[in-house]
Design a protein around this motif. Structure first.
Motif, mmCIF file in Angstrom:
data_model
loop_
_atom_site.group_PDB
_atom_site.id
_atom_site.type_symbol
_atom_site.label_atom_id
_atom_site.label_comp_id
_atom_site.label_asym_id
_atom_site.label_seq_id
_atom_site.Cartn_x
_atom_site.Cartn_y
_atom_site.Cartn_z
ATOM 1 N N ALA A 1 75.491 20.363 38.822
ATOM 2 C CA ALA A 1 74.551 19.305 39.180
ATOM 3 C C ALA A 1 73.159 19.881 39.397
ATOM 4 O O ALA A 1 72.996 21.047 39.765
ATOM 5 C CB ALA A 1 75.006 18.570 40.444
ATOM 6 N N SER A 2 72.161 19.046 39.153
ATOM 7 C CA SER A 2 70.758 19.389 39.389
ATOM 8 C C SER A 2 70.175 18.385 40.373
ATOM 9 O O SER A 2 70.383 17.178 40.238
ATOM 10 C CB SER A 2 69.971 19.361 38.083
ATOM 11 O OG SER A 2 68.586 19.533 38.316
ATOM 12 N N VAL A 3 69.440 18.882 41.385
ATOM 13 C CA VAL A 3 68.858 18.023 42.426
ATOM 14 C C VAL A 3 67.346 18.236 42.443
ATOM 15 O O VAL A 3 66.877 19.372 42.589
ATOM 16 C CB VAL A 3 69.454 18.342 43.807
ATOM 17 C CG1 VAL A 3 68.807 17.466 44.877
ATOM 18 C CG2 VAL A 3 70.963 18.150 43.799
ATOM 19 N N THR A 4 66.585 17.164 42.257
ATOM 20 C CA THR A 4 65.118 17.213 42.319
ATOM 21 C C THR A 4 64.652 16.414 43.528
ATOM 22 O O THR A 4 65.004 15.237 43.666
ATOM 23 C CB THR A 4 64.496 16.633 41.044
ATOM 24 O OG1 THR A 4 64.982 17.350 39.907
ATOM 25 C CG2 THR A 4 62.979 16.745 41.087
ATOM 26 N N VAL A 5 63.885 17.055 44.406
ATOM 27 C CA VAL A 5 63.388 16.431 45.632
ATOM 28 C C VAL A 5 61.894 16.175 45.472
ATOM 29 O O VAL A 5 61.129 17.097 45.172
ATOM 30 C CB VAL A 5 63.642 17.336 46.859
ATOM 31 C CG1 VAL A 5 63.149 16.664 48.127
ATOM 32 C CG2 VAL A 5 65.119 17.693 46.963
ATOM 33 N N THR A 6 61.464 14.933 45.641
ATOM 34 C CA THR A 6 60.051 14.563 45.574
ATOM 35 C C THR A 6 59.570 14.201 46.978
ATOM 36 O O THR A 6 60.138 13.329 47.632
ATOM 37 C CB THR A 6 59.837 13.364 44.635
ATOM 38 O OG1 THR A 6 60.328 13.695 43.334
ATOM 39 C CG2 THR A 6 58.362 13.017 44.531
#
Length: 314
Positions: A47-52
Motif C-alpha cells: 500500500a501507498s499512503v499520501t498525507v496532504t
C-alpha cells in the motif's frame, strides 16, 4: 496552560513509547489521506499512503489509523512504524519531518492480510482527524491573508567576476554497485550492493529503471516488484536496519532480449546513489598500427679464395 489551538502528540524513543508530550505548535485545521492498495496477493499486499497537510506547517508528523480486518504491517519505507493490535502508528523519518501548508508526504508498506482487505475508515495526523480517499472530515477554510505591500524595486548590483569554481565533493546519501554475475542466451544473474552514507535507516527501498526492458523473475535478500521498466526491491524482514556506513546486498535472476546494460541511476528511499553513472560507456576503439615496410638486405660480395704462396724447389 497551553491554548486550545496548540496540539500535542506522543513522542517515541526507539521501540519504547515514552509517557510524555511534545508541543508541536501546529494549529491544524484539517488533512487529507490517500490510501492506495498498489498490489496484493494471497496473504499480503503493498500500500501507498499520501498525507496532504491542509493546516499550518508541521515540523514532525505522526499518522495513526486502525486496520479494519486485522492486517499486520511487516515492512515500511519513508517512515518508522509501530503496530499494537489493529492500531498502526507511522512517524516521520529524519529527512521528511517538515510538511508545509498544502504540502504532502508519502510512505508505503507491505502487510499481511486474511481473505478481505478493506481500506481504513479513518486516520489522524498529529491528533487531527483526516479524510481518507475523500471520506471523512474536511478542512476548515481560513480567512484570506492580508496581502503584503508591494516591494520597491532595487538597483541590480553589478556582478563581480568570480574565481574558478571549487570542486564539490560527493554528498550523495548512498553508493550502489550493480554487477552482472553470470549471463546466458536470454537470462542473467545480478548482485546489487548498497552502502549507506547517511544516518541509519529503518527499512530501505531501492528503485531503478531497466535500460533494456529486462524483467526480474526471482530475488533473494529482498522483495521485488516491477512495473514496466521500473524495478523496486525492498528489504527482507531480517535486513531492514542499515547503519550509517553499513552495506547490504541483494541479488536476482532476470530475463533479457539480447542487450543487457546495467542501470545508470538508482535511488534508495528517494535519495539518488552514486556509483553507477558512466558504467556503460564502452572503451575507446584502438587505432590500427601500420605495419612497417620491410627493407631489402644488401647481399655481401663473395670473398675470393686465397692464392697459395709458391715454395722454392729443394
Amino acid at each position: 496552560m497551553k491554548s486550545a489551538s496548540t496540539l500535542y502528540r506522543f513522542c517515541f524513543s526507539g521501540a519504547v513509547a515514552l509517557a510524555m508530550f511534545c508541543d508541536t505548535s501546529w494549529a491544524a485545521s484539517g488533512c487529507r489521506i490517500d490510501y492506495v492498495i498498489q498490489n496484493q496477493w494471497p496473504g499480503g499486499f503493498t500500500a501507498s499512503v499520501t498525507v496532504t497537510n491542509q493546516g499550518d506547517a508541521a515540523n514532525g508528523w505522526n499518522v495513526v489509523w486502525n486496520m479494519p480486518a486485522n492486517q499486520e504491517v511487516y515492512d515500511l519505507w519513508n517512515g518508522r512504524y509501530r503496530q499494537t493490535g489493529s492500531t498502526v502508528q507511522v512517524r516521520n523519518s529524519f529527512w521528511n519531518a517538515a510538511i508545509p501548508t498544502g504540502g504532502q508526504v508519502q510512505f508505503g508498506f507491505n502487510a499481511t492480510k486474511n481473505s478481505s482487505n478493506p481500506v481504513p475508515a479513518g486516520a489522524t495526523l498529529n491528533g487531527v482527524a483526516c479524510s481518507i480517499n475523500g471520506n471523512g472530515p474536511t478542512a476548515t477554510p481560513k480567512p484570506p491573508a492580508t496581502p503584503a505591500p508591494s516591494p520597491k524595486p532595487t538597483a541590480t548590483p553589478t556582478p563581480k567576476p568570480t574565481s574558478a569554481p571549487i570542486p564539490v565533493p560527493d554528498t550523495s546519501a548512498c553508493t550502489a554497485s550493480y554487477q552482472i554475475v553470470s549471463q546466458w542466451n536470454d537470462g542473467f544473474t545480478a548482485a546489487v550492493t548498497l552502502r549507506n552514507k547517511g544516518p541509519a535507516m529503518q527499512g530501505w527501498r531501492a528503485v531503478w529503471a531497466m535500460p533494456d526492458g529486462q524483467q526480474i523473475t526471482q530475488s533473494w535478500n529482498g522483495n521485488y516488484a516491477q512495473t514496466g521498466n521500473q524495478a523496486t526491491v525492498t528489504n527482507a524482514p531480517w535486513n531492514g536496519e542499515l547503519a550509517s556506513g553499513g552495506s547490504v546486498q541483494f541479488g536476482f535472476n532476470g530475463r533479457h532480449s539480447g542487450s543487457n546494460r546495467i542501470p545508470t541511476a538508482l535511488s534508495v528511499n528517494g535519495f539518488a546513489c552514486s556509483g553507477l553513472a558512466g558504467r556503460n560507456t564502452p572503451p575507446p576503439t584502438p587505432r590500427p598500427t601500420a605495419n612497417p615496410t620491410p627493407q631489402p638486405t644488401a647481399t655481401p660480395p663473395p670473398t675470393p679464395p686465397a692464392t697459395p704462396t709458391p715454395k722454392p724447389p729443394t
